[in-house]
Design a protein around this motif. Structure first.
Motif, PDB file in Angstrom:
ATOM      1  N   TYR A  16     -50.477  21.893   2.915  1.00 18.12           N
ATOM      2  CA  TYR A  16     -49.450  22.994   3.215  1.00 18.12           C
ATOM      3  C   TYR A  16     -49.408  23.224   4.593  1.00 18.12           C
ATOM      4  O   TYR A  16     -48.189  23.382   5.082  1.00 18.12           O
ATOM      5  N   ILE A  17     -50.225  23.020   5.302  1.00 20.76           N
ATOM      6  CA  ILE A  17     -50.462  22.960   6.831  1.00 20.76           C
ATOM      7  C   ILE A  17     -49.833  21.700   7.307  1.00 20.76           C
ATOM      8  O   ILE A  17     -49.160  21.740   8.377  1.00 20.76           O
ATOM      9  N   VAL A  18     -50.311  20.429   6.854  1.00 17.83           N
ATOM     10  CA  VAL A  18     -49.641  19.198   7.342  1.00 17.83           C
ATOM     11  C   VAL A  18     -48.562  18.944   7.100  1.00 17.83           C
ATOM     12  O   VAL A  18     -47.584  18.307   7.791  1.00 17.83           O
ATOM     13  N   HIS A  19     -47.706  19.326   5.818  1.00 18.07           N
ATOM     14  CA  HIS A  19     -46.530  18.825   5.272  1.00 18.07           C
ATOM     15  C   HIS A  19     -45.797  19.939   4.934  1.00 18.07           C
ATOM     16  O   HIS A  19     -44.946  20.166   3.942  1.00 18.07           O
ATOM     17  N   ARG A  20     -45.612  21.259   5.745  1.00  9.03           N
ATOM     18  CA  ARG A  20     -45.258  22.222   5.214  1.00  9.03           C
ATOM     19  C   ARG A  20     -43.721  22.139   5.214  1.00  9.03           C
ATOM     20  O   ARG A  20     -43.163  22.863   4.104  1.00  9.03           O
ATOM     21  N   HIS A  21     -42.807  21.533   6.066  1.00  7.21           N
ATOM     22  CA  HIS A  21     -41.637  21.402   5.959  1.00  7.21           C
ATOM     23  C   HIS A  21     -41.064  20.729   4.627  1.00  7.21           C
ATOM     24  O   HIS A  21     -40.144  21.253   4.069  1.00  7.21           O
ATOM     25  N   ILE A  22     -41.938  19.921   4.055  1.00  5.25           N
ATOM     26  CA  ILE A  22     -41.514  19.237   2.666  1.00  5.25           C
ATOM     27  C   ILE A  22     -41.944  20.438   1.551  1.00  5.25           C
ATOM     28  O   ILE A  22     -41.235  20.663   0.618  1.00  5.25           O
ATOM     29  N   LEU A  23     -42.946  21.064   1.711  1.00  7.03           N
ATOM     30  CA  LEU A  23     -43.603  21.842   0.547  1.00  7.03           C
ATOM     31  C   LEU A  23     -43.231  23.315   0.447  1.00  7.03           C
ATOM     32  O   LEU A  23     -43.302  23.778  -0.453  1.00  7.03           O
ATOM     33  N   ARG A  24     -42.526  23.661   1.728  1.00  9.61           N
ATOM     34  CA  ARG A  24     -42.090  25.255   1.409  1.00  9.61           C
ATOM     35  C   ARG A  24     -40.849  25.451   0.415  1.00  9.61           C
ATOM     36  O   ARG A  24     -40.338  24.562   0.084  1.00  9.61           O
ATOM     37  N   ASP A  25     -40.638  26.741   0.046  1.00 11.85           N
ATOM     38  CA  ASP A  25     -39.780  27.157  -0.586  1.00 11.85           C
ATOM     39  C   ASP A  25     -38.610  27.025   0.020  1.00 11.85           C
ATOM     40  O   ASP A  25     -38.482  28.045   1.037  1.00 11.85           O
ATOM     41  N   ARG A  26     -37.624  26.134  -0.302  1.00  9.18           N
ATOM     42  CA  ARG A  26     -36.317  26.315   0.302  1.00  9.18           C
ATOM     43  C   ARG A  26     -34.935  27.063  -0.397  1.00  9.18           C
ATOM     44  O   ARG A  26     -33.778  26.758  -0.258  1.00  9.18           O
ATOM     45  N   THR A  27     -35.322  27.742  -1.670  1.00  6.91           N
ATOM     46  CA  THR A  27     -34.432  28.396  -2.312  1.00  6.91           C
ATOM     47  C   THR A  27     -33.155  29.152  -1.787  1.00  6.91           C
ATOM     48  O   THR A  27     -32.241  28.796  -1.861  1.00  6.91           O
ATOM     49  N   SER A  28     -33.904  30.106  -0.713  1.00  7.13           N
ATOM     50  CA  SER A  28     -32.661  30.694   0.090  1.00  7.13           C
ATOM     51  C   SER A  28     -31.964  30.029   1.153  1.00  7.13           C
ATOM     52  O   SER A  28     -30.853  30.352   1.216  1.00  7.13           O
ATOM     53  N   VAL A  29     -32.713  29.138   1.541  1.00  5.46           N
ATOM     54  CA  VAL A  29     -31.743  28.077   2.402  1.00  5.46           C
ATOM     55  C   VAL A  29     -30.855  27.659   1.615  1.00  5.46           C
ATOM     56  O   VAL A  29     -29.532  27.135   2.142  1.00  5.46           O
ATOM     57  N   THR A  30     -31.037  26.966   0.696  1.00  2.30           N
ATOM     58  CA  THR A  30     -30.020  26.247  -0.455  1.00  2.30           C
ATOM     59  C   THR A  30     -29.105  27.081  -0.803  1.00  2.30           C
ATOM     60  O   THR A  30     -28.088  26.688  -0.774  1.00  2.30           O
ATOM     61  N   LYS A  31     -29.431  28.181  -1.152  1.00  6.24           N
ATOM     62  CA  LYS A  31     -28.400  29.154  -1.887  1.00  6.24           C
ATOM     63  C   LYS A  31     -27.360  29.411  -0.508  1.00  6.24           C
ATOM     64  O   LYS A  31     -26.284  29.546  -0.648  1.00  6.24           O
ATOM     65  N   GLU A  32     -27.886  29.821   0.546  1.00  2.00           N
ATOM     66  CA  GLU A  32     -27.082  30.210   1.804  1.00  2.00           C
ATOM     67  C   GLU A  32     -26.255  29.050   2.132  1.00  2.00           C
ATOM     68  O   GLU A  32     -24.910  29.122   2.548  1.00  2.00           O
ATOM     69  N   ARG A  33     -26.643  27.854   2.160  1.00  2.00           N
ATOM     70  CA  ARG A  33     -25.820  26.635   2.459  1.00  2.00           C
ATOM     71  C   ARG A  33     -24.704  26.729   1.361  1.00  2.00           C
ATOM     72  O   ARG A  33     -23.453  26.283   1.797  1.00  2.00           O
ATOM     73  N   LEU A  34     -25.093  26.729   0.349  1.00  2.00           N
ATOM     74  CA  LEU A  34     -23.997  26.702  -0.875  1.00  2.00           C
ATOM     75  C   LEU A  34     -23.000  27.828  -0.590  1.00  2.00           C
ATOM     76  O   LEU A  34     -21.705  27.382  -0.863  1.00  2.00           O
ATOM     77  N   HIS A  35     -23.390  28.979  -0.465  1.00  3.02           N
ATOM     78  CA  HIS A  35     -22.608  30.042   0.037  1.00  3.02           C
ATOM     79  C   HIS A  35     -21.527  29.723   1.043  1.00  3.02           C
ATOM     80  O   HIS A  35     -20.345  29.782   1.124  1.00  3.02           O
ATOM     81  N   GLN A  36     -22.169  29.056   2.157  1.00  2.00           N
ATOM     82  CA  GLN A  36     -21.336  28.898   3.279  1.00  2.00           C
ATOM     83  C   GLN A  36     -20.238  27.686   2.939  1.00  2.00           C
ATOM     84  O   GLN A  36     -19.210  27.617   3.309  1.00  2.00           O
ATOM     85  N   LYS A  37     -20.809  26.889   2.168  1.00  2.00           N
ATOM     86  CA  LYS A  37     -19.766  25.783   1.665  1.00  2.00           C
ATOM     87  C   LYS A  37     -18.592  26.333   0.932  1.00  2.00           C
ATOM     88  O   LYS A  37     -17.551  25.953   1.264  1.00  2.00           O
ATOM     89  N   LEU A  38     -18.803  27.166  -0.096  1.00  2.84           N
ATOM     90  CA  LEU A  38     -17.945  27.698  -0.893  1.00  2.84           C
ATOM     91  C   LEU A  38     -16.949  28.576   0.228  1.00  2.84           C
ATOM     92  O   LEU A  38     -15.835  28.310  -0.129  1.00  2.84           O
TER      93      LEU A  38
END
Length: 177
Positions: free
Chosen positions: A145-167
């Motif tokens: 989690y410390i070494v590879h955090r950008h891959i392992l973090r929860d991105r649900t809110s980011v993904t939702k926001e990107r989809l919202h902006q796309k719409l």
């Protein structure tokens, strides 16, 4: 005397060794000001943390480029960084050493920022102690989690926001048609 975000950055940097979190904390602080009034020296500190994150993951090129950018910003903002209790000459020397290590693909080692303000160090130590974290601890290179955090973090809110902006963009295009 110092912004709370800076204290938390230092605690993450020297205690948890969570450089991804260092980036998150200072970026949020940096963005509190309007774009034209943002202090660039925060970006230099962010980039040092990002460079260490990349180095720890053996992203040699990314780490080197990030440290080169950080060096330039720190060189240009020495006075502001000195007011944050940092020895900028020593800081630049540490960055130069890190860039050399990266060119040789040397294995990651922890870096400690050259803090000159003993009261700041004590404040950070106390914050670490309150959180049951050791100040100047070694990185736990076995913690994914410390070494590879950008891959392992929860991105649900980011993904939702990107989809919202796309719409929203699609709706805007349709309304113009």
């Amino acid at each position: 005397m110092y912004p709370e975000a800076y204290i938390q950055y230092l605690v993450q940097f020297h205690g948890y060794r969570d450089f991804f979190e260092c980036h998150e904390i200072l970026e949020e602080h940096w963005k509190e000001k309007e774009t034209r009034n943002r202090d660039k020296y925060w970006v230099g500190l962010i980039q040092v943390a990002v460079g260490l994150y990349h180095h720890r993951r053996e992203n040699w090129r990314g780490a080197r480029k990030t440290f080169q950018n950080a060096r330039s910003i720190i060189q240009e903002n020495k006075t502001s960084l000195q007011q944050l209790g940092l020895d900028t000459s020593q800081f630049i020397q540490l960055i130069d050493e890190r860039i050399s290590d990266l060119l040789l693909h040397k294995v990651y080692t922890d870096m400690n920022l050259p803090i000159t303000d003993t009261a700041l160090i004590e404040q950070c130590r106390q914050e670490c102690e309150a959180n049951q974290v050791t100040w100047l601890a070694d990185s736990d290179l076995d913690d994914p989690y410390i070494v590879h955090r950008h891959i392992l973090r929860d991105r649900t809110s980011v993904t939702k926001e990107r989809l919202h902006q796309k719409l929203l963009r699609e709706q805007k295009k349709l309304s113009r048609s």
